[in-house]
Write a protein that holds these residues in place. Structure first.
Motif, mmCIF file in Angstrom:
data_model
loop_
_atom_site.group_PDB
_atom_site.id
_atom_site.type_symbol
_atom_site.label_atom_id
_atom_site.label_comp_id
_atom_site.label_asym_id
_atom_site.label_seq_id
_atom_site.Cartn_x
_atom_site.Cartn_y
_atom_site.Cartn_z
ATOM 1 N N LEU A 68 0.814 -1.218 0.000
ATOM 2 C CA LEU A 68 0.000 0.000 0.000
ATOM 3 C C LEU A 68 0.845 1.265 0.000
ATOM 4 N N GLY A 69 2.149 1.111 -0.037
ATOM 5 C CA GLY A 69 3.021 2.277 -0.041
ATOM 6 C C GLY A 69 3.504 2.638 1.348
ATOM 7 N N ARG A 70 4.182 3.771 1.414
ATOM 8 C CA ARG A 70 4.723 4.255 2.678
ATOM 9 C C ARG A 70 4.248 5.683 2.917
ATOM 10 N N SER A 71 4.107 6.038 4.166
ATOM 11 C CA SER A 71 3.691 7.385 4.525
ATOM 12 C C SER A 71 4.734 8.400 4.068
ATOM 13 N N PHE A 72 4.291 9.493 3.453
ATOM 14 C CA PHE A 72 5.208 10.547 3.056
ATOM 15 C C PHE A 72 5.869 11.185 4.266
ATOM 16 N N ILE A 85 2.391 1.647 5.179
ATOM 17 C CA ILE A 85 0.976 1.851 5.497
ATOM 18 C C ILE A 85 0.309 0.537 5.876
ATOM 19 N N ALA A 86 0.710 -0.550 5.241
ATOM 20 C CA ALA A 86 0.121 -1.856 5.561
ATOM 21 C C ALA A 86 0.359 -2.213 7.026
ATOM 22 N N GLU A 87 1.532 -1.856 7.559
ATOM 23 C CA GLU A 87 1.822 -2.137 8.957
ATOM 24 C C GLU A 87 0.911 -1.318 9.879
ATOM 25 N N GLU A 88 0.704 -0.045 9.530
ATOM 26 C CA GLU A 88 -0.185 0.798 10.339
ATOM 27 C C GLU A 88 -1.618 0.282 10.281
ATOM 28 N N PHE A 89 -2.057 -0.114 9.100
ATOM 29 C CA PHE A 89 -3.409 -0.648 8.968
ATOM 30 C C PHE A 89 -3.566 -1.941 9.772
ATOM 31 N N ALA A 90 -2.528 -2.759 9.778
ATOM 32 C CA ALA A 90 -2.591 -4.020 10.524
ATOM 33 C C ALA A 90 -2.772 -3.759 12.017
ATOM 34 N N LEU A 91 -2.218 -2.649 12.506
ATOM 35 C CA LEU A 91 -2.357 -2.298 13.916
ATOM 36 C C LEU A 91 -3.715 -1.657 14.214
ATOM 37 N N ARG A 92 -4.215 -0.859 13.277
ATOM 38 C CA ARG A 92 -5.413 -0.060 13.535
ATOM 39 C C ARG A 92 -6.709 -0.722 13.076
ATOM 40 N N LEU A 93 -6.633 -1.543 12.045
ATOM 41 C CA LEU A 93 -7.856 -2.160 11.526
ATOM 42 C C LEU A 93 -8.566 -3.032 12.554
ATOM 43 N N PRO A 94 -7.864 -3.826 13.376
ATOM 44 C CA PRO A 94 -8.590 -4.606 14.386
ATOM 45 C C PRO A 94 -9.389 -3.740 15.359
ATOM 46 N N VAL A 95 -8.879 -2.552 15.662
ATOM 47 C CA VAL A 95 -9.607 -1.657 16.571
ATOM 48 C C VAL A 95 -10.901 -1.186 15.918
ATOM 49 N N THR A 96 -10.784 -0.678 14.684
ATOM 50 C CA THR A 96 -11.976 -0.234 13.967
ATOM 51 C C THR A 96 -12.945 -1.392 13.738
ATOM 52 N N ALA A 97 -12.407 -2.563 13.383
ATOM 53 C CA ALA A 97 -13.265 -3.717 13.127
ATOM 54 C C ALA A 97 -14.008 -4.150 14.386
ATOM 55 N N VAL A 109 -10.094 6.902 19.932
ATOM 56 C CA VAL A 109 -9.839 5.506 19.591
ATOM 57 C C VAL A 109 -8.868 5.464 18.410
ATOM 58 N N PRO A 110 -7.731 4.792 18.536
ATOM 59 C CA PRO A 110 -6.720 4.793 17.469
ATOM 60 C C PRO A 110 -7.038 3.818 16.340
ATOM 61 N N GLY A 111 -8.119 4.078 15.616
ATOM 62 C CA GLY A 111 -8.509 3.205 14.520
ATOM 63 C C GLY A 111 -8.155 3.805 13.171
ATOM 64 N N ILE A 112 -8.723 3.231 12.115
ATOM 65 C CA ILE A 112 -8.452 3.682 10.754
ATOM 66 C C ILE A 112 -8.953 5.103 10.542
ATOM 67 N N GLY A 113 -10.129 5.415 11.073
ATOM 68 C CA GLY A 113 -10.707 6.744 10.872
ATOM 69 C C GLY A 113 -9.827 7.849 11.412
ATOM 70 N N ALA A 114 -9.346 7.690 12.630
ATOM 71 C CA ALA A 114 -8.466 8.705 13.219
ATOM 72 C C ALA A 114 -7.168 8.831 12.421
ATOM 73 N N TYR A 115 -6.658 7.724 11.935
ATOM 74 C CA TYR A 115 -5.435 7.718 11.124
ATOM 75 C C TYR A 115 -5.633 8.503 9.831
ATOM 76 N N TYR A 150 -0.812 11.700 0.734
ATOM 77 C CA TYR A 150 -1.600 11.063 -0.306
ATOM 78 C C TYR A 150 -1.640 9.548 -0.187
ATOM 79 N N ALA A 151 -0.523 8.939 0.119
ATOM 80 C CA ALA A 151 -0.450 7.477 0.136
ATOM 81 C C ALA A 151 -1.424 6.887 1.163
ATOM 82 N N ILE A 152 -1.487 7.494 2.338
ATOM 83 C CA ILE A 152 -2.396 6.991 3.378
ATOM 84 C C ILE A 152 -3.842 7.226 2.989
ATOM 85 N N ILE A 153 -4.137 8.418 2.462
ATOM 86 C CA ILE A 153 -5.520 8.733 2.089
ATOM 87 C C ILE A 153 -6.007 7.782 1.008
#
Length: 319
Positions: free
Chosen positions: A79-83, A89-101, A266-272, A282-285
């Motif tokens: 998914l790329g890397r944060s500018f 970004i995949a690593e950040e999503f892996a940490l935050r997606l379980p919270v949002t889910a 809550v440190p989920g995808i939305g807050a990120y 751009y890469a994260i958005i």
């Protein structure tokens, strides 16, 4: 058209939709006022500094090349890397997606448990004394109150009263399971209220539409019991539109619970994504919005397949 061919066609359409959404996301992000370089360097940056930042972020390449590289990375799971932070970004999503889910699935569970029975009850009592007015009032209130208003009221109530729940102070499940659950109870409830209200209203409308069909009158004339009619006629015929609505709600919540995550810290995808939006990262958005779109499309595809299994007439209608 056989069931297999119909399902394959729906899958192909879903894949084409994902690609089209990817194009729109990529273009929209770059059309936002204020570029990444403007936000990162500020108005006093020199031309050399701006050029260096563009090169480092890969924004100096032709737009078609940037899109092709992004799509190829997404297909391969990159998914790329944060500018800004240069973190994958995949690593950040892996940490935050379980919270949002966790929050989203909890809200969906409450929505199903409360919304569907309330909708059925309101519809079945429409011809009786009181006419299910209580259910309609509850649904109207739940739909009318915005998330941020309800969230603010909940934060105020919990802060003023000792109810044993916390606002903020998130802890991971590995660190403190009890604190993890406690910190997510309130945002889950706040998310579930409007979703359950909308589900109850749509379930009521779907059941009411089925109740006026001739085969319901025929079942009553045959002396069928109320439970038999509900189980064999109402549920099967009223559920397809409700399932479609639930798919939309599920996809929306899994794609990012921005407002609620911000209110309850809550440190989920939305807050990120909110943080990335402010930085024009751009890469994260792109990755976050595409994830939300994919969840939405896949959820609707699954519901289409399930609904077609419940009512074979839909296969001919949607083929």
């Amino acid at each position: 058209m056989t069931v297999v061919l119909w399902a394959l066609r729906r899958i192909v359409v879903a894949a084409a939709t994902v690609l089209a959404v990817g194009v729109l996301i990529f273009a929209s992000v770059r059309l936002m006022p204020g570029s990444y370089v403007d936000v990162a360097l500020g108005p006093l940056a020199t031309a050399e500094q701006r050029a260096a930042a563009m090169t480092e972020a890969g924004l100096d390449q032709p737009i078609v090349v940037q899109f092709a590289q992004w799509i190829m990375g997404v297909v391969t799971g990159d998914l790329g890397r944060s500018f800004v932070s240069d973190v994958a970004i995949a690593e950040e999503f892996a940490l935050r997606l379980p919270v949002t889910a966790t929050v989203a699935l909890g809200a969906i569970a409450l929505t199903v448990i409360i919304g569907i029975p309330l909708g059925f009850l309101t519809a079945l009592r429409s011809g009786r004394r009181g006419g299910g007015a209580g259910g309609r009032i509850v649904s109207a209130l739940g739909i009318s109150v915005p998330d941020f208003v309800l969230g603010g009221l909940v934060v105020f109530a919990v802060s003023s009263l000792a109810v044993g729940l916390s606002v903020g102070g998130y802890r991971s499940f590995d660190t403190d399971p009890a604190a993890f659950v406690s910190s997510l109870v309130l945002p889950t409830i706040v998310l579930a209220v409007p979703s359950a209200a909308i589900t109850a209203r749509n379930t009521r409308d779907a059941v009411m539409n089925v109740l006026v069909e001739p085969h319901i009158g025929a079942a009553v004339a045959r002396g069928s019991s109320s439970w038999f009619i509900v189980r064999h006629h109402l549920i099967r015929n009223a559920m397809p539109p409700v399932l479609t609505l639930l798919a939309t709600i599920t996809a929306t919540l899994l794609g990012g619970t921005v407002i609620v995550e911000s209110i309850f810290d809550v440190p989920g995808i939305g807050a990120y994504l909110i943080t990335a939006l402010g930085r024009r990262d751009y890469a994260i958005i792109q990755a976050g919005v595409l994830l939300a779109a994919v969840v939405f499309i896949v959820a609707n595809l699954i519901v289409d397949l399930v609904a077609a299994g419940l009512d074979p007439r839909l296969r001919g209608r949607r083929a």
